[in-house]
Design a protein around this motif. Structure first.
Motif, short mmCIF file in Angstrom:
data_model
loop_
_atom_site.label_atom_id
_atom_site.label_comp_id
_atom_site.label_asym_id
_atom_site.label_seq_id
_atom_site.Cartn_x
_atom_site.Cartn_y
_atom_site.Cartn_z
N ALA A 144 9.65 -3.19 4.29
CA ALA A 144 9.12 -3.99 5.39
C ALA A 144 7.64 -4.33 5.15
O ALA A 144 7.20 -5.47 5.36
CB ALA A 144 9.27 -3.23 6.71
N ILE A 145 6.88 -3.35 4.69
CA ILE A 145 5.46 -3.59 4.38
C ILE A 145 5.34 -4.56 3.20
O ILE A 145 4.50 -5.47 3.21
CB ILE A 145 4.75 -2.26 4.06
N LEU A 146 6.18 -4.38 2.20
CA LEU A 146 6.16 -5.26 1.03
C LEU A 146 6.42 -6.71 1.42
O LEU A 146 5.82 -7.63 0.84
CB LEU A 146 7.21 -4.79 0.02
N SER A 147 7.27 -6.93 2.41
CA SER A 147 7.57 -8.30 2.83
C SER A 147 6.32 -9.00 3.37
O SER A 147 6.17 -10.22 3.22
CB SER A 147 8.67 -8.29 3.90
N ILE A 148 5.42 -8.25 3.99
CA ILE A 148 4.16 -8.84 4.48
C ILE A 148 3.23 -9.14 3.31
O ILE A 148 2.55 -10.16 3.29
CB ILE A 148 3.48 -7.90 5.50
N ASN A 149 3.22 -8.24 2.31
CA ASN A 149 2.46 -8.53 1.09
C ASN A 149 2.84 -9.91 0.54
O ASN A 149 2.00 -10.74 0.18
CB ASN A 149 2.76 -7.48 0.01
N LYS A 150 4.15 -10.14 0.46
CA LYS A 150 4.63 -11.37 -0.15
C LYS A 150 4.36 -12.59 0.73
O LYS A 150 4.21 -13.70 0.22
CB LYS A 150 6.13 -11.23 -0.43
N GLN A 151 4.29 -12.37 2.08
CA GLN A 151 3.97 -13.50 2.95
C GLN A 151 2.56 -14.02 2.69
O GLN A 151 2.32 -15.23 2.73
CB GLN A 151 4.09 -13.06 4.42
N TYR A 152 1.64 -13.10 2.38
CA TYR A 152 0.25 -13.50 2.15
C TYR A 152 -0.10 -13.60 0.66
O TYR A 152 -1.12 -14.18 0.30
CB TYR A 152 -0.70 -12.51 2.82
N GLY A 153 0.72 -12.97 -0.19
CA GLY A 153 0.42 -13.00 -1.63
C GLY A 153 -0.68 -12.03 -2.03
O GLY A 153 -1.34 -12.22 -3.06
N PHE A 154 -0.89 -10.98 -1.23
CA PHE A 154 -1.94 -9.99 -1.52
C PHE A 154 -1.33 -8.59 -1.67
O PHE A 154 -0.25 -8.30 -1.14
CB PHE A 154 -2.98 -9.92 -0.40
N VAL A 155 -2.05 -7.74 -2.36
CA VAL A 155 -1.74 -6.31 -2.42
C VAL A 155 -2.35 -5.65 -1.19
O VAL A 155 -3.47 -5.99 -0.78
CB VAL A 155 -2.31 -5.69 -3.72
N SER A 156 -1.65 -4.72 -0.59
CA SER A 156 -2.12 -4.13 0.68
C SER A 156 -2.49 -2.66 0.55
O SER A 156 -2.09 -1.97 -0.39
CB SER A 156 -1.02 -4.26 1.75
N TYR A 157 -3.27 -2.22 1.53
CA TYR A 157 -3.60 -0.81 1.66
C TYR A 157 -2.47 -0.08 2.36
O TYR A 157 -1.80 -0.62 3.25
CB TYR A 157 -4.85 -0.62 2.51
N LEU A 158 -2.28 1.19 1.99
CA LEU A 158 -1.47 2.11 2.77
C LEU A 158 -2.41 3.11 3.42
O LEU A 158 -3.53 3.34 2.94
CB LEU A 158 -0.45 2.83 1.88
N GLY A 159 -1.96 3.72 4.50
CA GLY A 159 -2.81 4.72 5.17
C GLY A 159 -2.80 6.06 4.47
O GLY A 159 -3.51 6.99 4.87
N ILE A 160 -2.02 6.18 3.43
CA ILE A 160 -1.88 7.43 2.68
C ILE A 160 -3.10 7.64 1.80
O ILE A 160 -3.60 6.71 1.15
CB ILE A 160 -0.60 7.38 1.83
#
Length: 226
Positions: A144-160
């Motif tokens: 689910a988080i990866l799908s948002i990455n692909k919507q914007y074309g960016f690598v994202s932060y995790l809270g981990i």
């Protein structure tokens, strides 16, 4: 001698009359004549009831009453449903604040407006919005988080991160994570640099990075169920 007694009786009678009278003024005459008045008479009859007066100003509000008891099953059921509705409303209000970056998995909704920032900026942004940084607990949430990455074309932060104890990765609730999806040979503190934070790459794999790096900010919110 007898005449003297009669004169004394008359004198006494005049004194008694004078002591029981009052001096009054006849105001209708131009002169001021003094006449004797008798004792005050009885009170007259009671007059008619007067008209109702105007309404007074309202009083001050009273103190709030004590909270009511909710002990029966019907009341508890209503409170549970109300809490669930409040949670759903909050989620909808929060979701409407963001744009296209949204996904859902189980009891979580993931949202992003496309902004990027370092780890502390991402943490503050999500906390202020009423959530926390995205932290997948299983493969479905990771997707689910990866799908948002692909919507914007960016690598994202995790809270981990391993900010508290090196080598031990925790989620935003400070719980040690049980699910991981590390890229091969990660985490590795590349070139000896302390990489305490984690990014979700567009392959769906995790990589450790320095916390000062700028990445897509994705927040997660828990959805209450009725």
């Amino acid at each position: 001698m007898k005449a003297l007694r009669v004169f004394g009786v008359l004198l006494l009678h005049v004194a008694l009359v004078m002591s029981s009278t009052q001096i009054c003024q006849d105001v209708e005459k131009s002169g001021c004549s003094i006449i004797t008045c008798g004792a005050p008479g009885k009170d007259g009859e009671k007059g008619e009831k007067g008209e109702r007066g105007i309404i007074g100003l309202p009083g001050f509000p009273g103190h709030p009453g004590p909270p009511g008891d909710c002990k029966d099953s019907v009341c508890e059921d209503l409170q549970s449903k109300l809490k669930a509705l409040e949670g759903q409303l909050k989620a909808q209000q929060t979701e409407s604040f963001f744009f296209k970056g949204r996904a859902r998995s189980s009891d979580k909704i993931f949202l992003s407006d496309g902004d990027q920032g370092n780890f502390n900026e991402a943490k503050a942004r999500c906390t202020n919005a009423g959530g926390q940084m995205a932290s997948p607990r299983n493969s479905d949430e990771n997707k689910a988080i990866l799908s948002i990455n692909k919507q914007y074309g960016f690598v994202s932060y995790l809270g981990i991160n391993e900010l508290e104890t090196p080598g031990i990765y925790r989620d935003p609730s400070n719980e040690v994570i049980s699910y991981t999806n590390w890229k091969e040979n990660e985490p590795n503190n590349y070139q000896g640099i302390q990489e305490n934070c984690v990014e979700l790459q567009n392959t769906g794999k995790w990589n450790d990075i320095v916390c000062e790096a700028k990445r897509l900010i994705i927040c997660e919110f828990f959805i209450s169920r009725g």
